[in-house]
Design a protein around this motif. Structure first.
Motif, PDB file in Angstrom:
ATOM      1  N   TYR A 175       0.891  -1.159  -0.162  1.00 58.31           N
ATOM      2  CA  TYR A 175       0.119   0.086   0.176  1.00 58.31           C
ATOM      3  C   TYR A 175       0.929   1.169   0.271  1.00 58.31           C
ATOM      4  O   TYR A 175       2.022   1.158   0.174  1.00 58.31           O
ATOM      5  N   ASN A 176       0.272   2.541  -0.061  1.00 57.38           N
ATOM      6  CA  ASN A 176       1.074   3.631  -0.268  1.00 57.38           C
ATOM      7  C   ASN A 176       2.212   3.691   0.793  1.00 57.38           C
ATOM      8  O   ASN A 176       1.709   3.595   2.146  1.00 57.38           O
ATOM      9  N   HIS A 177       3.285   4.076   0.363  1.00 55.67           N
ATOM     10  CA  HIS A 177       4.219   4.122   1.372  1.00 55.67           C
ATOM     11  C   HIS A 177       5.473   5.291   0.929  1.00 55.67           C
ATOM     12  O   HIS A 177       5.581   5.465  -0.291  1.00 55.67           O
ATOM     13  N   GLU A 178       5.645   6.339   1.977  1.00 58.66           N
ATOM     14  CA  GLU A 178       6.213   7.360   1.728  1.00 58.66           C
ATOM     15  C   GLU A 178       7.518   7.784   2.338  1.00 58.66           C
ATOM     16  O   GLU A 178       7.842   6.701   3.137  1.00 58.66           O
ATOM     17  N   GLU A 185       6.099  14.951  -7.321  1.00 60.20           N
ATOM     18  CA  GLU A 185       4.682  14.838  -7.684  1.00 60.20           C
ATOM     19  C   GLU A 185       3.667  13.970  -6.888  1.00 60.20           C
ATOM     20  O   GLU A 185       2.612  14.291  -7.157  1.00 60.20           O
ATOM     21  N   PHE A 186       4.242  13.264  -6.028  1.00 62.18           N
ATOM     22  CA  PHE A 186       3.322  12.619  -5.108  1.00 62.18           C
ATOM     23  C   PHE A 186       2.501  13.689  -4.148  1.00 62.18           C
ATOM     24  O   PHE A 186       3.236  14.389  -3.471  1.00 62.18           O
ATOM     25  N   LYS A 190       4.401  16.553  -2.236  1.00 59.37           N
ATOM     26  CA  LYS A 190       3.872  17.864  -2.723  1.00 59.37           C
ATOM     27  C   LYS A 190       3.569  18.712  -1.355  1.00 59.37           C
ATOM     28  O   LYS A 190       3.955  19.929  -1.489  1.00 59.37           O
ATOM     29  N   ILE A 191       2.779  18.237  -0.420  1.00 60.82           N
ATOM     30  CA  ILE A 191       2.193  18.752   0.738  1.00 60.82           C
ATOM     31  C   ILE A 191       3.445  19.153   1.512  1.00 60.82           C
ATOM     32  O   ILE A 191       3.408  20.518   2.123  1.00 60.82           O
ATOM     33  N   THR A 192       4.382  18.518   1.950  1.00 61.12           N
ATOM     34  CA  THR A 192       5.470  18.881   2.857  1.00 61.12           C
ATOM     35  C   THR A 192       6.292  19.761   2.363  1.00 61.12           C
ATOM     36  O   THR A 192       6.864  20.552   2.979  1.00 61.12           O
ATOM     37  N   GLU A 334      -0.837   8.562  -7.416  1.00 58.22           N
ATOM     38  CA  GLU A 334       0.505   8.336  -7.786  1.00 58.22           C
ATOM     39  C   GLU A 334       1.125   9.251  -8.943  1.00 58.22           C
ATOM     40  O   GLU A 334       0.340   9.678  -9.795  1.00 58.22           O
ATOM     41  N   ALA A 335       2.445   9.429  -9.143  1.00 57.79           N
ATOM     42  CA  ALA A 335       2.933  10.239 -10.277  1.00 57.79           C
ATOM     43  C   ALA A 335       4.237   9.481 -10.723  1.00 57.79           C
ATOM     44  O   ALA A 335       4.207   8.240 -10.344  1.00 57.79           O
TER      45      ALA A 335
END
Length: 340
Positions: A175-178, A185-186, A190-192, A334-335
């Motif tokens: 699952y999504n992992h950052e 682009e993600f 993008k927010i941070t 996703e990007a």
């Protein structure tokens, strides 16, 4: 010394996995494309400890040369086309890389290193519109687009080579992992990055889509450990790797801007044009099987992950005179990467 081949080694996951394996005294061979150099900064600190080989998942000859020369004991396929909207524009290329690229690797393993172990990076998006939540390894696949269809095809290929041809081949349904190395682009990065830029006076606002879009987000360094654990088992099996907790894009904004001493409400604006007309249902993973058989659990909380990313962006931008614009992004999607 165990030899590991990593495709997509310059990407977020590939670079963290390379560091992890080097600490375990592996010989690490990385597949790098001669067409792209995005992500090279992710491996700069360890580059002299790696064996970097030119190649491409589209070029079987280049892959064969690596198998012949290094006979890897473990193969981690982390390369791929990952931008969902782009997959509608280039469906054939997406399928060639994400599905046929896996077929090429498995074919070479069967021919040259049949005793080796293979890990395939499978996306939770193969579930598409799941009929159950959270999802488990037995949840039916319902891919919605060329990207997730290609990933589902690769997932079935892995099972086929395992069940019918005897290869030790597994899929990690991640699952999504950052992380701090996530591409700009993600939506999380993008927010941070925007929070850091606004704090430092380098930007004025951030435009997003649906702030209530929810995802199951985890920390990439935790997830690469699970990849390795899958290949250390006596018997091959597929595993879901997820936090099991859902968070909204709004929560990402709240944490990142608060850490920067700001309120996201003063700087984040929404654009309805960035909200996709067809959104998948909330994807939430049940990693119970991984906990029972691998002993794996995520170590880093969602809040700590976003703080780490924000702190990293503040440090990167401190002293910068850049006034680059923070571009709009469709929340929670996703990007592209250049890990092929």
């Amino acid at each position: 010394m165990t030899t590991a081949l990593i495709t997509g080694i310059t990407g977020q996951d590939g670079s963290y996995l390379a560091e992890f394996l080097l600490e375990k005294n592996y010989k690490v061979v990385g597949l790098v494309s001669q067409k792209h150099d995005i992500g090279d900064q992710n491996i700069q600190a360890i580059k002299d400890q790696l064996i970097l080989m030119p190649g491409d998942l589209l070029d079987q000859a280049s892959l064969e040369a690596i198998f012949k020369q290094y006979s890897p004991d473990e193969v981690y396929n982390l390369a791929g086309m990952t931008f969902v909207p782009k997959s509608w524009e280039i469906p054939t290329l997406t399928f060639d890389v994400n599905a046929l690229g896996v077929s090429r690797l498995l074919e070479l393993m069967l021919k040259f290193t049949p005793k080796a172990k293979f890990y395939q990076a499978t996306s939770a998006k193969i579930f598409g519109l799941p009929g159950q939540s959270p999802q488990t390894e037995t949840t039916p696949l319902k891919p919605l687009d060329p990207y997730s269809i290609s990933k589902a095809a690769a997932h079935y290929l892995v099972q086929n080579y395992r069940d019918h041809l005897g290869l030790f081949a597994v899929s990690g349904i991640l699952y999504n992992h950052e992380s701090e190395r996530r591409g700009e682009e993600f939506v999380t990065r993008k927010i941070t990055l925007a929070a850091a830029k606004i704090k430092l006076g380098l930007a004025k606002q951030l435009v997003l889509g649906n702030l209530d879009d929810r995802q199951d987000w985890g920390y990439a360094p935790d997830y690469v450990q699970a990849m390795w654990l899958m290949l250390q088992q006596e018997s091959p099996a597929d595993y879901i790797i997820a936090s099991g907790r859902s968070h909204s894009v709004r929560e990402v904004c709240t944490i990142a801007f608060s850490y920067s001493g700001l309120s996201y409400r003063d700087y984040v604006v929404t654009d309805k044009n960035l909200i996709r007309k067809t959104e998948a249902r909330e994807l939430l993973g049940d990693a119970g099987k991984a906990q029972r058989f691998l002993g794996w659990r995520p170590k880093t909380s969602f809040k700590d992950m976003i703080i780490k990313m924000t702190e990293n962006d503040l440090q990167l931008l401190s002293g910068s005179n850049s006034t680059s614009e923070v571009k709009p992004v469709c929340a929670g999607r996703e990007a592209p990467t250049s890990e092929v």
